[in-house]
Motif scaffolding. Sequence first.
Motif, PDB file in Angstrom:
ATOM      1  N   ARG A  26      -7.997   4.226  -4.088  1.00 52.09           N
ATOM      2  CA  ARG A  26      -7.274   3.959  -5.433  1.00 52.09           C
ATOM      3  C   ARG A  26      -6.628   4.811  -6.353  1.00 52.09           C
ATOM      4  NH1 ARG A  26      -9.353  -1.082  -7.457  1.00 52.09           N
ATOM      5  NH2 ARG A  26      -9.340  -0.289  -9.659  1.00 52.09           N
ATOM      6  N   ALA A  27      -7.171   5.852  -6.213  1.00 54.26           N
ATOM      7  CA  ALA A  27      -6.616   7.025  -6.884  1.00 54.26           C
ATOM      8  C   ALA A  27      -5.054   7.331  -6.586  1.00 54.26           C
ATOM      9  CB  ALA A  27      -7.378   8.518  -6.901  1.00 54.26           C
ATOM     10  N   ALA A  28      -4.538   6.862  -5.283  1.00 53.46           N
ATOM     11  CA  ALA A  28      -3.202   6.936  -5.012  1.00 53.46           C
ATOM     12  C   ALA A  28      -2.227   6.027  -5.696  1.00 53.46           C
ATOM     13  CB  ALA A  28      -3.299   6.919  -3.593  1.00 53.46           C
ATOM     14  N   SER A  29      -2.587   5.157  -6.516  1.00 53.78           N
ATOM     15  CA  SER A  29      -1.773   4.092  -7.415  1.00 53.78           C
ATOM     16  C   SER A  29      -0.994   3.500  -6.287  1.00 53.78           C
ATOM     17  CB  SER A  29      -0.703   5.020  -8.098  1.00 53.78           C
ATOM     18  OG  SER A  29      -1.523   5.915  -9.059  1.00 53.78           O
ATOM     19  N   LEU A  30      -1.689   2.772  -5.515  1.00 59.94           N
ATOM     20  CA  LEU A  30      -0.974   1.905  -4.393  1.00 59.94           C
ATOM     21  C   LEU A  30      -0.201   0.757  -4.943  1.00 59.94           C
ATOM     22  CD1 LEU A  30      -3.911   1.746  -1.819  1.00 59.94           C
ATOM     23  CD2 LEU A  30      -1.942   3.279  -1.886  1.00 59.94           C
ATOM     24  N   THR A  31       1.028   0.644  -4.583  1.00 58.10           N
ATOM     25  CA  THR A  31       1.842  -0.691  -4.912  1.00 58.10           C
ATOM     26  C   THR A  31       2.405  -1.360  -3.851  1.00 58.10           C
ATOM     27  OG1 THR A  31       3.688   1.111  -4.883  1.00 58.10           O
ATOM     28  CG2 THR A  31       2.484   0.767  -6.915  1.00 58.10           C
ATOM     29  N   ARG A  32       3.134  -2.544  -4.269  1.00 57.00           N
ATOM     30  CA  ARG A  32       3.960  -3.168  -3.390  1.00 57.00           C
ATOM     31  C   ARG A  32       5.409  -3.067  -3.657  1.00 57.00           C
ATOM     32  NH1 ARG A  32       1.948  -9.153  -1.502  1.00 57.00           N
ATOM     33  NH2 ARG A  32       0.040  -7.531  -1.111  1.00 57.00           N
TER      34      ARG A  32
ATOM     35  N   GLU B 297       5.618  -3.587  -7.474  1.00 59.31           N
ATOM     36  CA  GLU B 297       4.349  -4.330  -7.871  1.00 59.31           C
ATOM     37  C   GLU B 297       2.881  -3.450  -7.717  1.00 59.31           C
ATOM     38  OE1 GLU B 297       2.631  -9.021  -7.643  1.00 59.31           O
ATOM     39  OE2 GLU B 297       4.218  -8.199  -6.425  1.00 59.31           O
ATOM     40  N   ALA B 298       2.280  -3.732  -8.708  1.00 62.79           N
ATOM     41  CA  ALA B 298       0.809  -3.265  -8.457  1.00 62.79           C
ATOM     42  C   ALA B 298       0.155  -3.941  -7.211  1.00 62.79           C
ATOM     43  CB  ALA B 298       0.085  -3.142  -9.606  1.00 62.79           C
ATOM     44  N   ASP B 299      -0.646  -2.949  -6.447  1.00 67.52           N
ATOM     45  CA  ASP B 299      -1.024  -3.482  -5.119  1.00 67.52           C
ATOM     46  C   ASP B 299      -2.514  -2.823  -4.988  1.00 67.52           C
ATOM     47  OD1 ASP B 299      -1.333  -5.010  -3.220  1.00 67.52           O
ATOM     48  OD2 ASP B 299      -0.204  -3.515  -1.567  1.00 67.52           O
ATOM     49  N   PRO B 300      -3.294  -2.886  -6.098  1.00 65.82           N
ATOM     50  CA  PRO B 300      -4.704  -2.150  -5.862  1.00 65.82           C
ATOM     51  C   PRO B 300      -5.445  -2.643  -4.878  1.00 65.82           C
ATOM     52  CG  PRO B 300      -4.642  -3.598  -7.846  1.00 65.82           C
ATOM     53  CD  PRO B 300      -3.173  -3.608  -7.434  1.00 65.82           C
ATOM     54  N   ALA B 301      -6.380  -1.871  -4.242  1.00 76.56           N
ATOM     55  CA  ALA B 301      -7.315  -2.228  -3.133  1.00 76.56           C
ATOM     56  C   ALA B 301      -8.545  -1.563  -3.235  1.00 76.56           C
ATOM     57  CB  ALA B 301      -6.808  -1.409  -1.753  1.00 76.56           C
ATOM     58  N   MET B 302      -9.426  -2.067  -2.411  1.00 73.66           N
ATOM     59  CA  MET B 302     -10.702  -1.336  -2.738  1.00 73.66           C
ATOM     60  C   MET B 302     -11.268  -0.331  -2.558  1.00 73.66           C
ATOM     61  SD  MET B 302     -12.804  -2.791   0.969  1.00 73.66           S
ATOM     62  CE  MET B 302     -14.082  -1.983   0.472  1.00 73.66           C
ATOM     63  N   GLY B 303     -10.145   0.579  -1.682  1.00 72.89           N
ATOM     64  CA  GLY B 303     -10.269   2.082  -1.515  1.00 72.89           C
ATOM     65  C   GLY B 303      -8.877   2.774  -1.811  1.00 72.89           C
TER      66      GLY B 303
ATOM     67  N   LEU C   9       0.998  -1.440   0.039  1.00 71.68           N
ATOM     68  CA  LEU C   9       0.025   0.019   0.044  1.00 71.68           C
ATOM     69  C   LEU C   9       1.128   1.177   0.069  1.00 71.68           C
ATOM     70  CD1 LEU C   9      -2.552  -0.979   2.528  1.00 71.68           C
ATOM     71  CD2 LEU C   9      -2.672  -1.357  -0.111  1.00 71.68           C
ATOM     72  N   VAL C  10       1.811   1.200  -0.835  1.00 68.34           N
ATOM     73  CA  VAL C  10       2.791   2.310  -1.030  1.00 68.34           C
ATOM     74  C   VAL C  10       2.311   3.390  -2.178  1.00 68.34           C
ATOM     75  CG1 VAL C  10       4.972   3.044  -1.580  1.00 68.34           C
ATOM     76  CG2 VAL C  10       4.937   0.920  -0.118  1.00 68.34           C
ATOM     77  N   PRO C  11       2.017   4.486  -1.821  1.00 68.78           N
ATOM     78  CA  PRO C  11       1.276   5.505  -2.614  1.00 68.78           C
ATOM     79  C   PRO C  11       2.360   5.740  -3.855  1.00 68.78           C
ATOM     80  CG  PRO C  11       1.668   6.707  -0.784  1.00 68.78           C
ATOM     81  CD  PRO C  11       1.991   5.020  -0.563  1.00 68.78           C
ATOM     82  N   ARG C  12       1.955   5.683  -5.158  1.00 70.24           N
ATOM     83  CA  ARG C  12       2.755   6.137  -6.477  1.00 70.24           C
ATOM     84  C   ARG C  12       4.179   5.302  -6.425  1.00 70.24           C
ATOM     85  NH1 ARG C  12       2.663  12.444  -6.366  1.00 70.24           N
ATOM     86  NH2 ARG C  12       3.737  12.041  -8.330  1.00 70.24           N
ATOM     87  N   GLY C  13       4.255   4.264  -5.752  1.00 67.01           N
ATOM     88  CA  GLY C  13       5.619   3.557  -5.861  1.00 67.01           C
ATOM     89  C   GLY C  13       6.103   3.445  -7.026  1.00 67.01           C
ATOM     90  N   ALA C  14       5.515   3.502  -8.352  1.00 65.21           N
ATOM     91  CA  ALA C  14       6.262   3.127  -9.358  1.00 65.21           C
ATOM     92  C   ALA C  14       6.850   4.233 -10.022  1.00 65.21           C
ATOM     93  CB  ALA C  14       5.020   2.588 -10.680  1.00 65.21           C
ATOM     94  N   GLN C  15       6.165   5.516  -9.634  1.00 72.43           N
ATOM     95  CA  GLN C  15       6.759   6.666  -9.946  1.00 72.43           C
ATOM     96  C   GLN C  15       7.815   7.169  -9.062  1.00 72.43           C
ATOM     97  OE1 GLN C  15       3.286   6.955  -9.879  1.00 72.43           O
ATOM     98  NE2 GLN C  15       3.199   5.730 -11.922  1.00 72.43           N
TER      99      GLN C  15
END
Length: 454
Positions: free
Chosen positions: A293-299, A285-291, A250-256
């Motif tokens: 979501r706009a924060a681009s959550l990642t692992r 790695e992508a880590d989308p959650a139920m909520g 649940l790391v926001p905008r981890g890919a960027q």
Amino acid sequence: MSLINSLKPGGKHGVPSSESRDPIGFLVAGLSKLAQSDLIDTLRLRKSTEQAVFTVTRNGFKTMTTASRTFARAGSRGVDGVRLPAARPRGVFDLTPTEDQQMLVDVVTEFADEVVRPAATEANETCEAPEALLKASLEIGLPILGVPESLGGISEERSAMAGTLVAEALSRGDLGLAVATLAPGSVATALGLWGTDAQQQTYLPAFTGDDVPAAALALNEATVLFDVLSPSTTATRTADGFVLSGVKTLVPRGAQAELFVVGALLDDKPVLFLVESSSTGLSVEADPAMGVRAASLTRLHLDQVTVPADAVLGATDGTTYVECVRLSRLAWCALAIGTGQAVLDYVTPYVKQRQAFGEPIAHRQSVAFMVADIAIELQAMRLVTYKAAARAAAGKNFTREVALARKICADKGMRIGLDGVQLLGGHGFVKEHPVERWYRDLRAIGIMEGSVLV
């Protein structure tokens, strides 16, 4: 006349001159620049085909992290960095914002209403914050709200109270986008609070410049009965520094992101480490959650990631890490209040207009009492959260206050989301109305750790 249209910019980059410079002046000037750049109109006209869609919505991705930036080492090693003084005492405890704080709330609230809210639905679907919105958040000074003025920021004293008000105002627009825009500033604030002179001189110039890097606090882990104060991620000492191993979620905008503040266990004590995205062994790695979501959550995967000895942020006895957790929980409480207020603002006119059996459903006591309960619970959440923020800003112990705030905001925040859906009946279940998104976002308050802080 709209507040945005009435603002006038100051000196370089819209910053007022040194004689009149203050946090509010910086934000006001920045927002004026935003209004003149047509970003708002561009954002409202943006179509999904014009966005770089975040691919987690279908297949997900796993990739090496962003490594385009090299942070040049600077400053004096082993020397404490600049520290902001505690906020000036105001005497008897008072929840009324100061004049400057109220101006700050007004500016950010309008930004949330006119820029964040219109972009929320599409950002939730694509799992990505629009680039125009992120740039707009930089122009109004969000990344440097907690950075000392002497280091290029806009704070003259500890900013926990101002940060709390900003987080609340932003999340009234959308909680996920609020997290996305606040994440870089949270890392900058952490550097201002605990960074050494070398760390501040190395990293903070990037946050105070025109090309602000994405950055995030990475504390969460996907372990059963996860205890944030006892992370599974480990740090092992080496001759030259440390080796980090573990997985953060649940790391926001981890890919960027180009810089992470990672929590790991060192000698049985939780410690914060600065980890650059170019570090070998780091992947996302992508880590989308139920909520949210706009924060681009990642692992974030750390596979024997080597960091230098000066990568430690703050103390190694666990005290810095614990304070980081508390300030992060304070931020999440503020986000819960703002989103809860959005629910109340939406359901109140709805129940007055919605007709059933020949009259507005607000005439039913069960409906009226439910709306009243939301308002009462929100006020209680504010009372406890603001008290914790005020004590944090004053440099006082706020352990008890933030624990109470965390408990009430997690419990009542989720209840407010549920009641909002219930009050809309069948409409609460469909995406035509934003309440179902707010319900999903509010579920994160009792789960998310890190990501943002004030």
